[in-house]
Design a protein around this motif. Structure first.
Motif, PDB file in Angstrom:
ATOM      1  N   GLN A 188       0.655  -1.147  -0.051  1.00  0.00           N
ATOM      2  CA  GLN A 188      -0.106  -0.228   0.283  1.00  0.00           C
ATOM      3  C   GLN A 188       0.753   1.665  -0.066  1.00  0.00           C
ATOM      4  O   GLN A 188       2.064   1.412   0.675  1.00  0.00           O
ATOM      5  N   PRO A 189      -0.021   2.385  -1.082  1.00  0.00           N
ATOM      6  CA  PRO A 189       1.368   3.238  -0.970  1.00  0.00           C
ATOM      7  C   PRO A 189       1.601   4.334   0.722  1.00  0.00           C
ATOM      8  O   PRO A 189       0.824   4.324   0.767  1.00  0.00           O
ATOM      9  N   PRO A 190       1.665   4.811   0.435  1.00  0.00           N
ATOM     10  CA  PRO A 190       2.578   5.976   2.156  1.00  0.00           C
ATOM     11  C   PRO A 190       1.004   6.733   1.865  1.00  0.00           C
ATOM     12  O   PRO A 190       0.731   7.184   0.827  1.00  0.00           O
ATOM     13  N   THR A 191       1.006   7.591   2.493  1.00  0.00           N
ATOM     14  CA  THR A 191      -0.363   8.300   2.771  1.00  0.00           C
ATOM     15  C   THR A 191       0.337   9.880   2.248  1.00  0.00           C
ATOM     16  O   THR A 191      -0.586  10.726   1.072  1.00  0.00           O
ATOM     17  N   TYR A 192       1.552   9.883   2.161  1.00  0.00           N
ATOM     18  CA  TYR A 192       2.101  11.125   1.700  1.00  0.00           C
ATOM     19  C   TYR A 192       3.293  11.324   0.718  1.00  0.00           C
ATOM     20  O   TYR A 192       4.565  10.342   1.546  1.00  0.00           O
ATOM     21  N   PRO A 193       3.569  10.956  -0.129  1.00  0.00           N
ATOM     22  CA  PRO A 193       4.975   9.957  -1.049  1.00  0.00           C
ATOM     23  C   PRO A 193       5.610  11.002  -0.829  1.00  0.00           C
ATOM     24  O   PRO A 193       5.504  12.215  -1.125  1.00  0.00           O
ATOM     25  N   LYS A 194       6.883  10.452  -0.944  1.00  0.00           N
ATOM     26  CA  LYS A 194       7.661  11.500  -0.961  1.00  0.00           C
ATOM     27  C   LYS A 194       7.918  12.520  -2.740  1.00  0.00           C
ATOM     28  O   LYS A 194       7.428  11.799  -3.609  1.00  0.00           O
ATOM     29  N   GLY A 195       7.919  13.885  -2.583  1.00  0.00           N
ATOM     30  CA  GLY A 195       7.621  14.765  -3.280  1.00  0.00           C
ATOM     31  C   GLY A 195       6.307  15.055  -3.301  1.00  0.00           C
ATOM     32  O   GLY A 195       5.876  15.852  -4.096  1.00  0.00           O
ATOM     33  N   THR A 196       5.200  14.664  -2.422  1.00  0.00           N
ATOM     34  CA  THR A 196       3.975  15.573  -2.172  1.00  0.00           C
ATOM     35  C   THR A 196       3.976  16.673  -1.692  1.00  0.00           C
ATOM     36  O   THR A 196       5.365  17.437  -0.789  1.00  0.00           O
ATOM     37  N   PRO A 204      -5.966  22.714  11.347  1.00  0.00           N
ATOM     38  CA  PRO A 204      -6.226  22.318  10.658  1.00  0.00           C
ATOM     39  C   PRO A 204      -7.463  22.426   8.999  1.00  0.00           C
ATOM     40  O   PRO A 204      -9.061  22.682  10.036  1.00  0.00           O
ATOM     41  N   GLY A 205      -8.035  22.694   8.416  1.00  0.00           N
ATOM     42  CA  GLY A 205      -8.849  23.209   7.207  1.00  0.00           C
ATOM     43  C   GLY A 205      -8.452  25.116   7.074  1.00  0.00           C
ATOM     44  O   GLY A 205      -9.884  24.833   6.538  1.00  0.00           O
ATOM     45  N   VAL A 206      -8.280  25.864   7.413  1.00  0.00           N
ATOM     46  CA  VAL A 206      -8.195  26.924   7.393  1.00  0.00           C
ATOM     47  C   VAL A 206      -6.880  27.004   6.292  1.00  0.00           C
ATOM     48  O   VAL A 206      -5.833  28.172   7.382  1.00  0.00           O
ATOM     49  N   ASN A 207      -6.912  26.011   5.142  1.00  0.00           N
ATOM     50  CA  ASN A 207      -6.112  27.228   4.672  1.00  0.00           C
ATOM     51  C   ASN A 207      -5.662  28.339   3.782  1.00  0.00           C
ATOM     52  O   ASN A 207      -6.352  29.164   3.951  1.00  0.00           O
ATOM     53  N   GLY A 208      -4.114  29.052   4.143  1.00  0.00           N
ATOM     54  CA  GLY A 208      -3.947  30.131   3.926  1.00  0.00           C
ATOM     55  C   GLY A 208      -2.304  30.347   2.579  1.00  0.00           C
ATOM     56  O   GLY A 208      -3.086  29.898   1.380  1.00  0.00           O
ATOM     57  N   SER A 209      -1.245  30.111   3.115  1.00  0.00           N
ATOM     58  CA  SER A 209      -0.117  30.111   1.690  1.00  0.00           C
ATOM     59  C   SER A 209       0.519  28.850   2.114  1.00  0.00           C
ATOM     60  O   SER A 209       1.640  28.665   1.204  1.00  0.00           O
ATOM     61  N   GLN A 210       0.457  28.792   3.863  1.00  0.00           N
ATOM     62  CA  GLN A 210       1.706  28.078   3.591  1.00  0.00           C
ATOM     63  C   GLN A 210       1.357  26.308   3.755  1.00  0.00           C
ATOM     64  O   GLN A 210       0.555  26.035   3.315  1.00  0.00           O
ATOM     65  N   PHE A 211       2.705  25.811   2.863  1.00  0.00           N
ATOM     66  CA  PHE A 211       2.808  23.961   2.241  1.00  0.00           C
ATOM     67  C   PHE A 211       4.556  23.526   3.032  1.00  0.00           C
ATOM     68  O   PHE A 211       4.895  24.063   2.974  1.00  0.00           O
ATOM     69  N   LEU A 212       4.095  22.377   2.072  1.00  0.00           N
ATOM     70  CA  LEU A 212       5.065  20.979   2.313  1.00  0.00           C
ATOM     71  C   LEU A 212       5.177  20.361   1.776  1.00  0.00           C
ATOM     72  O   LEU A 212       4.318  20.706   0.558  1.00  0.00           O
ATOM     73  N   ILE A 213       6.583  20.358   1.670  1.00  0.00           N
ATOM     74  CA  ILE A 213       7.203  19.565   0.249  1.00  0.00           C
ATOM     75  C   ILE A 213       7.920  18.182   1.109  1.00  0.00           C
ATOM     76  O   ILE A 213       9.057  18.315   2.044  1.00  0.00           O
ATOM     77  N   PHE A 214       7.331  17.551   0.762  1.00  0.00           N
ATOM     78  CA  PHE A 214       7.981  16.165   2.006  1.00  0.00           C
ATOM     79  C   PHE A 214       9.299  15.207   0.574  1.00  0.00           C
ATOM     80  O   PHE A 214       9.134  15.351  -0.329  1.00  0.00           O
ATOM     81  N   PHE A 215      10.677  15.050   2.044  1.00  0.00           N
ATOM     82  CA  PHE A 215      11.325  15.161   1.363  1.00  0.00           C
ATOM     83  C   PHE A 215      11.796  13.246   1.308  1.00  0.00           C
ATOM     84  O   PHE A 215      12.171  12.608   0.957  1.00  0.00           O
ATOM     85  N   LYS A 216      10.474  12.234   2.365  1.00  0.00           N
ATOM     86  CA  LYS A 216      10.218  11.513   2.460  1.00  0.00           C
ATOM     87  C   LYS A 216       8.926  10.517   2.662  1.00  0.00           C
ATOM     88  O   LYS A 216       8.136  11.376   2.878  1.00  0.00           O
ATOM     89  N   ASP A 217       9.032   9.634   2.049  1.00  0.00           N
ATOM     90  CA  ASP A 217       7.536   9.094   1.878  1.00  0.00           C
ATOM     91  C   ASP A 217       6.791   9.512   4.225  1.00  0.00           C
ATOM     92  O   ASP A 217       7.943   8.932   4.622  1.00  0.00           O
ATOM     93  N   PHE A 218       5.654   9.692   3.888  1.00  0.00           N
ATOM     94  CA  PHE A 218       5.104   9.827   5.560  1.00  0.00           C
ATOM     95  C   PHE A 218       3.852   9.208   5.541  1.00  0.00           C
ATOM     96  O   PHE A 218       3.059   9.528   3.976  1.00  0.00           O
ATOM     97  N   THR A 219       3.124   7.835   6.498  1.00  0.00           N
ATOM     98  CA  THR A 219       2.284   7.600   6.762  1.00  0.00           C
ATOM     99  C   THR A 219       1.812   7.579   7.469  1.00  0.00           C
ATOM    100  O   THR A 219       2.335   7.574   9.079  1.00  0.00           O
ATOM    101  N   THR A 220       0.670   8.039   7.642  1.00  0.00           N
ATOM    102  CA  THR A 220      -0.242   8.594   8.821  1.00  0.00           C
ATOM    103  C   THR A 220      -2.119   7.812   8.916  1.00  0.00           C
ATOM    104  O   THR A 220      -2.324   7.817   7.889  1.00  0.00           O
TER     105      THR A 220
END
Length: 290
Positions: A188-196, A204-220
């Motif tokens: 099963q693929p990770p929740t957030y694959p590397k490069g997401t 959470p849910g009050v999005n504005g300008s901040q973003f993430l760039i994943f440099f490794k796989d992350f599953t949650t």
């Protein structure tokens, strides 16, 4: 005498007959009125039902703009949060909702990082970033955190984690949390694959300008970051930044990159129609470094 009594009886009988006739006539009129009212009500119901079915009671299309709006932007109070920066709001209508938009992040850490913003699953996030980029919102700002989840956090001019524009928008492509009773399927693929690329907000849910760039796989089991795209180039630069040691950010959290990561410019190109990246949760290979 008998004749007089007979006359009186006849007169009384005639009077009674007249009263009965008047009562009968009144009853007939009342029934006719009731029948007429009933028929009118039935006709009115039929007409109203037909009009409703044909949309006669719908709001004037010229005034019902909500149905035409692609995105809604919720105002945020800059007087209550002085870390917010007012640069206006993006349009609400006539926004692209198919294909991708290229995003280029140029930092002081090497080659530019390029990504595709998914217009199909995250049109509002893409519209927001394009709006902010067009107003140089991200230029000369720092990626202020390397998260424990394996991502570089950027997009806050204040560098506090509390900054952003004076509007917010809702989550779009939030990955589905796995069932608590279900065992992860093999492969099963990770929740957030590397490069997401994903949005991050507090709360959470009050999005504005901040973003993430994943440099490794992350599953949650508790996804909180709506996915907005994926890296297409320069992932090795993100991995290099992610490998940096971290220092105290001033609040006791050891999450700040030891060497400042400065976004020199962030640009968003024109929409590209065609196949968009798969939505979050769909199998997809991690983008290659470089």
């Amino acid at each position: 005498m008998a004749s007089s009594r007979d006359r009186q009886r006849k007169l009384a009988r005639a009077k009674l007959d007249r009263q009965m006739a008047r009562r009968a006539a009144a009853t007939r009129r009342r029934r006719q009125i009731q029948a007429g009212v009933g028929a009118f009500l039935v006709l009115a119901v039929i007409v109203a039902g037909s009009a409703w079915a044909l949309g006669a009671f719908d709001s004037d299309p010229k005034q019902n703009t909500a149905a035409e709006e692609t995105c809604l932007w919720t105002p945020q109070d800059a007087t209550a949060n002085t870390n917010l920066k007012d640069v206006g709001t993006p349009p609400t209508k006539d926004l692209p909702t198919d294909g991708t938009r290229p995003m280029t992040v140029t930092t002081n850490q090497g080659a530019p990082i390029t990504a595709e913003l998914n217009l199909t699953s995250s049109p509002c996030a893409a519209a927001s970033i394009a709006h902010l980029a067009g107003r140089s919102f991200y230029d000369n700002t720092k990626c202020h955190e390397i998260t424990a989840d394996g991502a570089l956090r950027c997009g806050d001019p204040s560098g506090t984690g509390l900054g952003g524009p004076t509007y917010s928008f809702y989550d779009e492509d939030l990955p589905t949390a796995p069932s608590p009773s279900a065992s992860p399927a093999p492969g099963q693929p990770p929740t957030y694959p590397k490069g997401t690329v994903a949005m991050i907000s507090n709360p959470p849910g009050v999005n504005g300008s901040q973003f993430l760039i994943f440099f490794k796989d992350f599953t949650t089991a508790d996804p909180k970051y709506p996915v907005i795209g994926k890296v297409t180039g320069g992932l090795d630069v993100v991995e290099k930044i992610g490998a940096q040691p971290t220092v105290d950010n001033g609040t006791g959290a050891k999450v700040k990159p030891k060497t400042d990561v400065v976004i020199q410019s962030l640009t968003v190109g024109e929409p590209v129609t065609g196949a968009a990246p798969p939505p979050s949760g769909a199998p997809a290979s991690s983008p290659s470094a470089g």
